[in-house]
Design a protein around this motif. Structure first.
Motif, PDB file in Angstrom:
ATOM      1  N   LEU A 117     -22.814 -76.402 -51.362  1.00  0.00           N
ATOM      2  CA  LEU A 117     -21.642 -76.400 -52.249  1.00  0.00           C
ATOM      3  C   LEU A 117     -22.023 -76.000 -53.668  1.00  0.00           C
ATOM      4  O   LEU A 117     -21.317 -75.175 -54.311  1.00  0.00           O
ATOM      5  CB  LEU A 117     -21.001 -77.787 -52.239  1.00  0.00           C
ATOM      6  N   ALA A 118     -23.134 -76.573 -54.160  1.00  0.00           N
ATOM      7  CA  ALA A 118     -23.563 -76.243 -55.523  1.00  0.00           C
ATOM      8  C   ALA A 118     -23.938 -74.770 -55.628  1.00  0.00           C
ATOM      9  O   ALA A 118     -23.703 -74.126 -56.675  1.00  0.00           O
ATOM     10  CB  ALA A 118     -24.750 -77.121 -55.917  1.00  0.00           C
ATOM     11  N   GLN A 120     -22.572 -72.284 -53.904  1.00  0.00           N
ATOM     12  CA  GLN A 120     -21.321 -71.521 -53.945  1.00  0.00           C
ATOM     13  C   GLN A 120     -20.690 -71.558 -55.329  1.00  0.00           C
ATOM     14  O   GLN A 120     -20.222 -70.531 -55.855  1.00  0.00           O
ATOM     15  CB  GLN A 120     -20.347 -72.086 -52.908  1.00  0.00           C
ATOM     16  N   GLU A 121     -20.649 -72.744 -55.933  1.00  0.00           N
ATOM     17  CA  GLU A 121     -20.057 -72.876 -57.265  1.00  0.00           C
ATOM     18  C   GLU A 121     -20.863 -72.082 -58.305  1.00  0.00           C
ATOM     19  O   GLU A 121     -20.289 -71.462 -59.216  1.00  0.00           O
ATOM     20  CB  GLU A 121     -19.983 -74.346 -57.659  1.00  0.00           C
ATOM     21  N   PHE A 122     -22.165 -72.108 -58.172  1.00  0.00           N
ATOM     22  CA  PHE A 122     -22.994 -71.336 -59.100  1.00  0.00           C
ATOM     23  C   PHE A 122     -22.768 -69.841 -58.919  1.00  0.00           C
ATOM     24  O   PHE A 122     -22.676 -69.086 -59.913  1.00  0.00           O
ATOM     25  CB  PHE A 122     -24.473 -71.667 -58.897  1.00  0.00           C
ATOM     26  N   ARG A 124     -20.043 -68.328 -57.841  1.00  0.00           N
ATOM     27  CA  ARG A 124     -18.736 -67.968 -58.402  1.00  0.00           C
ATOM     28  C   ARG A 124     -18.787 -67.929 -59.928  1.00  0.00           C
ATOM     29  O   ARG A 124     -18.262 -66.997 -60.570  1.00  0.00           O
ATOM     30  CB  ARG A 124     -17.682 -68.966 -57.940  1.00  0.00           C
ATOM     31  N   ALA A 125     -19.462 -68.945 -60.498  1.00  0.00           N
ATOM     32  CA  ALA A 125     -19.545 -68.982 -61.967  1.00  0.00           C
ATOM     33  C   ALA A 125     -20.347 -67.791 -62.483  1.00  0.00           C
ATOM     34  O   ALA A 125     -20.006 -67.201 -63.525  1.00  0.00           O
ATOM     35  CB  ALA A 125     -20.189 -70.294 -62.409  1.00  0.00           C
ATOM     36  N   GLN A 134     -16.170 -66.197 -67.593  1.00  0.00           N
ATOM     37  CA  GLN A 134     -16.734 -67.533 -67.550  1.00  0.00           C
ATOM     38  C   GLN A 134     -17.753 -67.682 -68.681  1.00  0.00           C
ATOM     39  O   GLN A 134     -18.506 -66.750 -68.970  1.00  0.00           O
ATOM     40  CB  GLN A 134     -17.455 -67.773 -66.217  1.00  0.00           C
ATOM     41  N   ARG A 142     -23.278 -75.243 -63.761  1.00  0.00           N
ATOM     42  CA  ARG A 142     -23.371 -74.979 -62.324  1.00  0.00           C
ATOM     43  C   ARG A 142     -24.844 -74.798 -61.894  1.00  0.00           C
ATOM     44  O   ARG A 142     -25.228 -75.238 -60.803  1.00  0.00           O
ATOM     45  CB  ARG A 142     -22.576 -73.727 -61.971  1.00  0.00           C
ATOM     46  N   GLN A 145     -26.319 -78.271 -61.726  1.00  0.00           N
ATOM     47  CA  GLN A 145     -25.859 -78.983 -60.523  1.00  0.00           C
ATOM     48  C   GLN A 145     -26.606 -78.507 -59.269  1.00  0.00           C
ATOM     49  O   GLN A 145     -26.961 -79.310 -58.401  1.00  0.00           O
ATOM     50  CB  GLN A 145     -24.344 -78.772 -60.356  1.00  0.00           C
TER      51      GLN A 145
END
Length: 327
Positions: A117-118, A120-122, A124-125, A134, A142, A145
């Motif tokens: 999950l972390a 994926q968020e990184f 995207r960011a 961003q 991110r 995290q």
């Protein structure tokens, strides 16, 4: 008259000749041919002590003196109640360690999902940052995290390995206790006859205490002593004969199985030939194990007799030492 004197003379010569022959036979009956030596000795056998490996109380002894036992026969039981309690505790520790390992494995799975999950968020960011949508601050958050999630996976895997090690340790402790429990059952290490029963049920024995002494009747031999002049010509495996005092009508086959490297009777200063001739060496004359197996009920140690050794392979055994075995 002359005829009577002649007959009397012939009879006298016959009597003298017969007497001389009998005297000669009586003097030479026990003589041995050149190349064969004789010495007295007694039958011996290897003794094996069956002892306790640890301190404890004797619960039961299943054999008595004179019994013949095979290798692996159960001889005695020691008290194992305390060990059984420890075994139950070790089994409980294994169950507890397996549960901890399962929990650690679940934690690894959870930490890995957090990493996914972390990540994926990184990603995207980072993509939005590249397009200018961003901020750097959010991207750094991110990234942090993701790094924390990866560190959590490493820690979870370490906990999982530790839990598995705890299982291995608990299983090793159980195996040790089971081995100790097995040692409370005393078994015969080899076939033999019970020579001595040295303990009784109810006795508390220290570690290493003897319970039973076995006589290995498959390894029976006579120990004799021969002078250096004969031993020097003797080879291992040389043929031998045994005649035992209780049964002199039998002649048993044997071989030379051991010759001592050191003299048993040595003068303080061996300098002259006469003194060297006094040196005596210990020699073992072993009976064939197959023969012993056939007559194991009759085999007894301590029986005395004579041992005859052929140190010259060309020497012929005399008639009185021809092999004669019990039927």
């Amino acid at each position: 008259m002359k005829s009577l004197r002649y007959v009397a003379l012939v009879l006298l010569i016959g009597v003298v000749a017969a007497g001389g022959y009998w005297f000669w036979k009586s003097r030479t009956a026990g003589a041995l041919p050149e190349g064969i030596a004789a010495a007295n000795g007694r039958l011996e056998a290897d003794q094996v002590d069956v002892s306790t490996k640890m301190a404890g109380r004797v619960i039961e002894i299943l054999v008595k003196e004179g019994d013949f036992v095979q290798a692996g026969t159960v001889i005695a039981h020691m008290d194992r109640a305390e060990l059984d309690t420890q075994i139950d505790g070790a089994k409980a520790q294994i169950v507890q360690a397996e549960k901890a390992a399962a929990s650690a494995s679940a934690a690894v799975t959870q930490a890995e999902s957090q990493v996914a999950l972390a990540q994926q968020e990184f990603d995207r960011a980072n993509a939005l940052h590249d397009k200018g949508y961003q901020s750097v601050e959010v991207l750094d958050q991110r990234r942090a995290q993701l790094q924390v999630a990866q560190a959590n996976v490493t820690a979870a895997k370490a906990n999982e390995q530790q839990a598995q090690a705890a299982i291995d340790t608990a299983k090793a402790a159980l195996a040790r206790l089971n081995t100790l429990a097995d040692d409370t059952t005393l078994v015969a290490p080899r076939a033999g006859r019970v020579q001595y029963r040295l303990a009784e049920p109810g006795e508390v024995l220290a570690a290493g205490s003897r319970v039973i002494t076995l006589l290995d009747v498959a390894q029976v031999y006579m120990t004799v002593y021969l002078p250096a002049a004969q031993v020097g010509r003797l080879a291992l495996g040389s043929e031998a004969r045994l005649v035992l005092d209780p049964v002199p009508q039998y002649v048993l086959p044997a071989i030379v199985s051991f010759v001592s490297a050191d003299a048993q009777f040595t003068p303080n200063a061996v300098e002259t030939k006469d003194e060297r001739d006094k040196l005596m060496f210990r020699v073992k004359l072993s009976i064939d194990p197959d023969l012993l197996d056939r007559y194991q009920a009759q085999v007894k140690t301590g029986v005395r007799g004579m041992g005859y050794v052929r140190f010259d392979p060309k020497a012929e055994w005399p008639e009185n030492l021809a092999l004669r075995l019990p039927q």
